[in-house]
Design a protein around this motif. Structure first.
Motif, mmCIF file in Angstrom:
data_model
loop_
_atom_site.group_PDB
_atom_site.id
_atom_site.type_symbol
_atom_site.label_atom_id
_atom_site.label_comp_id
_atom_site.label_asym_id
_atom_site.label_seq_id
_atom_site.Cartn_x
_atom_site.Cartn_y
_atom_site.Cartn_z
ATOM 1 N N LYS A 12 -8.883 0.897 3.346
ATOM 2 C CA LYS A 12 -9.955 0.406 2.491
ATOM 3 C C LYS A 12 -9.927 -1.118 2.383
ATOM 4 O O LYS A 12 -10.888 -1.737 1.919
ATOM 5 C CB LYS A 12 -9.858 1.051 1.112
ATOM 6 C CG LYS A 12 -10.003 2.576 1.139
ATOM 7 C CD LYS A 12 -9.929 3.172 -0.229
ATOM 8 C CE LYS A 12 -9.821 4.701 -0.190
ATOM 9 N NZ LYS A 12 -10.892 5.339 0.582
ATOM 10 N N TRP A 13 -8.826 -1.703 2.796
ATOM 11 C CA TRP A 13 -8.689 -3.162 2.825
ATOM 12 C C TRP A 13 -8.739 -3.687 4.263
ATOM 13 O O TRP A 13 -8.364 -4.827 4.534
ATOM 14 C CB TRP A 13 -7.372 -3.572 2.159
ATOM 15 C CG TRP A 13 -7.361 -3.301 0.687
ATOM 16 C CD1 TRP A 13 -7.280 -2.086 0.057
ATOM 17 C CD2 TRP A 13 -7.451 -4.269 -0.351
ATOM 18 N NE1 TRP A 13 -7.302 -2.245 -1.300
ATOM 19 C CE2 TRP A 13 -7.402 -3.576 -1.587
ATOM 20 C CE3 TRP A 13 -7.542 -5.662 -0.367
ATOM 21 C CZ2 TRP A 13 -7.464 -4.228 -2.817
ATOM 22 C CZ3 TRP A 13 -7.598 -6.309 -1.593
ATOM 23 C CH2 TRP A 13 -7.565 -5.594 -2.805
ATOM 24 N N HIS A 44 -10.946 0.768 -5.376
ATOM 25 C CA HIS A 44 -9.854 1.102 -4.459
ATOM 26 C C HIS A 44 -8.777 0.025 -4.437
ATOM 27 O O HIS A 44 -7.921 0.027 -3.564
ATOM 28 C CB HIS A 44 -10.393 1.306 -3.039
ATOM 29 C CG HIS A 44 -11.404 2.406 -2.955
ATOM 30 N ND1 HIS A 44 -11.162 3.677 -3.395
ATOM 31 C CD2 HIS A 44 -12.682 2.400 -2.491
ATOM 32 C CE1 HIS A 44 -12.238 4.427 -3.197
ATOM 33 N NE2 HIS A 44 -13.174 3.667 -2.656
ATOM 34 N N PHE A 102 0.825 -1.206 0.000
ATOM 35 C CA PHE A 102 0.000 0.000 0.000
ATOM 36 C C PHE A 102 0.859 1.255 0.000
ATOM 37 O O PHE A 102 1.889 1.321 0.666
ATOM 38 C CB PHE A 102 -0.931 0.011 1.218
ATOM 39 C CG PHE A 102 -1.924 -1.120 1.212
ATOM 40 C CD1 PHE A 102 -3.009 -1.103 0.346
ATOM 41 C CD2 PHE A 102 -1.771 -2.205 2.055
ATOM 42 C CE1 PHE A 102 -3.917 -2.142 0.329
ATOM 43 C CE2 PHE A 102 -2.673 -3.245 2.049
ATOM 44 C CZ PHE A 102 -3.757 -3.217 1.187
ATOM 45 N N SER A 103 0.377 2.280 -0.702
ATOM 46 C CA SER A 103 1.120 3.538 -0.799
ATOM 47 C C SER A 103 0.836 4.475 0.356
ATOM 48 O O SER A 103 1.582 5.431 0.581
ATOM 49 C CB SER A 103 0.781 4.244 -2.121
ATOM 50 O OG SER A 103 -0.620 4.555 -2.179
ATOM 51 N N SER A 104 -0.246 4.232 1.113
ATOM 52 C CA SER A 104 -0.604 5.117 2.214
ATOM 53 C C SER A 104 -1.478 4.370 3.207
ATOM 54 O O SER A 104 -2.083 3.334 2.887
ATOM 55 C CB SER A 104 -1.361 6.350 1.699
ATOM 56 O OG SER A 104 -2.626 5.967 1.173
ATOM 57 N N SER A 161 -4.256 5.522 4.300
ATOM 58 C CA SER A 161 -5.628 5.684 3.839
ATOM 59 C C SER A 161 -6.011 4.585 2.862
ATOM 60 O O SER A 161 -7.125 4.046 2.914
ATOM 61 C CB SER A 161 -5.786 7.061 3.179
ATOM 62 O OG SER A 161 -7.103 7.243 2.717
ATOM 63 N N GLU A 162 -5.100 4.229 1.968
ATOM 64 C CA GLU A 162 -5.363 3.150 1.020
ATOM 65 C C GLU A 162 -5.485 1.811 1.743
ATOM 66 O O GLU A 162 -6.382 1.014 1.459
ATOM 67 C CB GLU A 162 -4.243 3.082 -0.017
ATOM 68 C CG GLU A 162 -4.487 2.047 -1.110
ATOM 69 C CD GLU A 162 -3.345 1.950 -2.095
ATOM 70 O OE1 GLU A 162 -3.617 1.731 -3.286
ATOM 71 O OE2 GLU A 162 -2.173 2.082 -1.670
ATOM 72 N N PRO A 181 -5.383 -1.715 -4.839
ATOM 73 C CA PRO A 181 -4.044 -1.214 -5.096
ATOM 74 C C PRO A 181 -3.402 -1.957 -6.257
ATOM 75 O O PRO A 181 -3.073 -3.133 -6.140
ATOM 76 C CB PRO A 181 -3.314 -1.471 -3.781
ATOM 77 C CG PRO A 181 -4.031 -2.625 -3.180
ATOM 78 C CD PRO A 181 -5.467 -2.505 -3.624
#
Length: 368
Positions: free
Chosen positions: A84-85, A354, A76-78, A80-81, A356
């Motif tokens: 979502k998982w 969403h 994940f890049s963040s 926040s991302e 990734p």
């Protein structure tokens, strides 16, 4: 010492409406709760409805020993991302645990005394964990992979319950959908995220106060068996129902659910010495607030409201331990709420936007 002329003579100011509410601006309310004993070294775990995320986020931001038993992989890049998982939302990646029935069934499954009959849902050729379908937006390629990932998840849940000092649980709903075959209650109705609703296999259940109390007392007994020093903090989510499966208007159904949950939480806090209650529900929803803490939809709590709740939470001795300032700004942290799916489209695109890159996160078997 003279006997007071009537029993209210010795009550503190907070016991009187005119002194503590009627003659004050709502922003000046004080002594909304008697903070539970809590120090930074206490290992704190969270679960429950969407609103529980705020308490965990703010405790972590203030230096509490917040337990994150399933941290996100580096794909994940963040943060926040990753949320979502289902990563970094609660102490384990179980998604929303809206009902007390979900909670006790999760505990029993983690400790091997219960195995749900319906554990995997399918949608468009992909497979999902029926007990936490929303934490995987794209699903897995086989039921076997889903079950392997669930076994890893349950091991984390088991470790969390065994090692925590304080369990923060936000009661969110009385309504839920369960399996007719074995009574398993799901976080989301079959068919909303994945799976297929079948009236011959699935039934609606609106839990009564006695059932909720029995669930919580049974869970408490089980938790103390594996962790004798555990304490519990209960809150009730102030967020109204997104939808109801009863014949009532959603406003009436919301009032029923929140009233029942609040009553049970209050009884438990009064009856059990190591169970405490924090009034986030009252702070946001009580009529003197004039709904100022809600967004225009009159359902979602604004950041202003969250900050106000946290100001009351970190009061008294907790302000001394954790600091009175430094509230975590959560505008960049989207709340993860399974219930929102009831008010949204359930087409595939709603749950794949969403993802990734093209990776299916967490597909590796437990021994990898």
């Amino acid at each position: 010492m003279a006997t007071p002329s009537h029993p209210y003579k010795t009550q503190p100011e907070r016991a009187f409406w005119r002194a503590s509410v009627g003659s004050r601006h709502y922003a000046d309310l004080t002594n909304m709760w008697q903070p539970m004993p809590l120090v930074k070294t206490d290992r704190i775990a969270t679960a429950g409805s969407c609103f529980a995320q705020h308490i965990g986020n703010n405790l972590a931001a203030r230096g509490a020993a917040f337990m994150d038993m399933e941290p996100p992989p580096p794909v994940f890049s963040s943060a926040s991302e990753a949320r979502k998982w289902g990563y970094g939302v609660f102490s384990c990646r179980y998604g929303n645990v809206y009902t007390t029935r979900q909670l006790i069934q999760l505990f029993d499954e983690a400790y091997g005394t219960r195995t749900p009959l319906e554990r995997v849902w399918e949608k468009d050729g992909r497979f999902y964990d029926a007990l936490r379908a929303s934490v995987d937006p794209v699903g897995q390629d086989s039921s076997k992979t889903v079950l392997a990932l669930r076994a890893r998840h349950l091991a984390a849940v088991r470790q969390m319950f065994a090692e925590l000092d304080v369990f923060v649980f936000t009661l969110g709903l009385t309504e839920g959908w369960e399996s007719i075959d074995d009574g398993t209650m799901f976080a989301a109705a079959p068919g909303t995220v994945a799976g297929t609703y079948d009236p011959k296999r699935h039934v609606f259940r609106n839990l009564r106060a006695a059932e909720i109390r029995a669930d919580m007392l049974a869970f408490w007994d089980r938790l103390r068996e594996v962790n004798p020093g555990a304490r519990m903090l209960l809150t009730v989510s102030p967020v109204p129902l997104a939808a109801t499966a009863t014949e009532n208007h959603v406003l009436v159904a919301t009032t029923y659910s929140k009233s029942v949950l609040r009553a049970v939480a209050g009884e438990l806090a009064e009856d059990v010495s190591d169970i405490h209650y924090f009034p986030s529900y009252e702070i946001i929803s009580a009529h003197p607030s004039r709904a100022v803490f809600f967004e225009p939809d009159l359902r979602n709590v604004s950041q202003f409201g969250v900050d106000y709740v946290m100001r009351h939470f970190f009061s008294g001795p907790l302000a001394e331990e954790f600091g009175a300032g430094g509230l975590r700004k959560e505008n960049d942290l989207e709340l993860i709420c399974d219930e929102e799916k009831l008010d949204q489209s359930t087409d595939t695109g709603a749950f794949t936007s969403h993802a990734p890159h093209t990776a299916h996160v967490g597909v590796a078997a437990p021994d990898s």
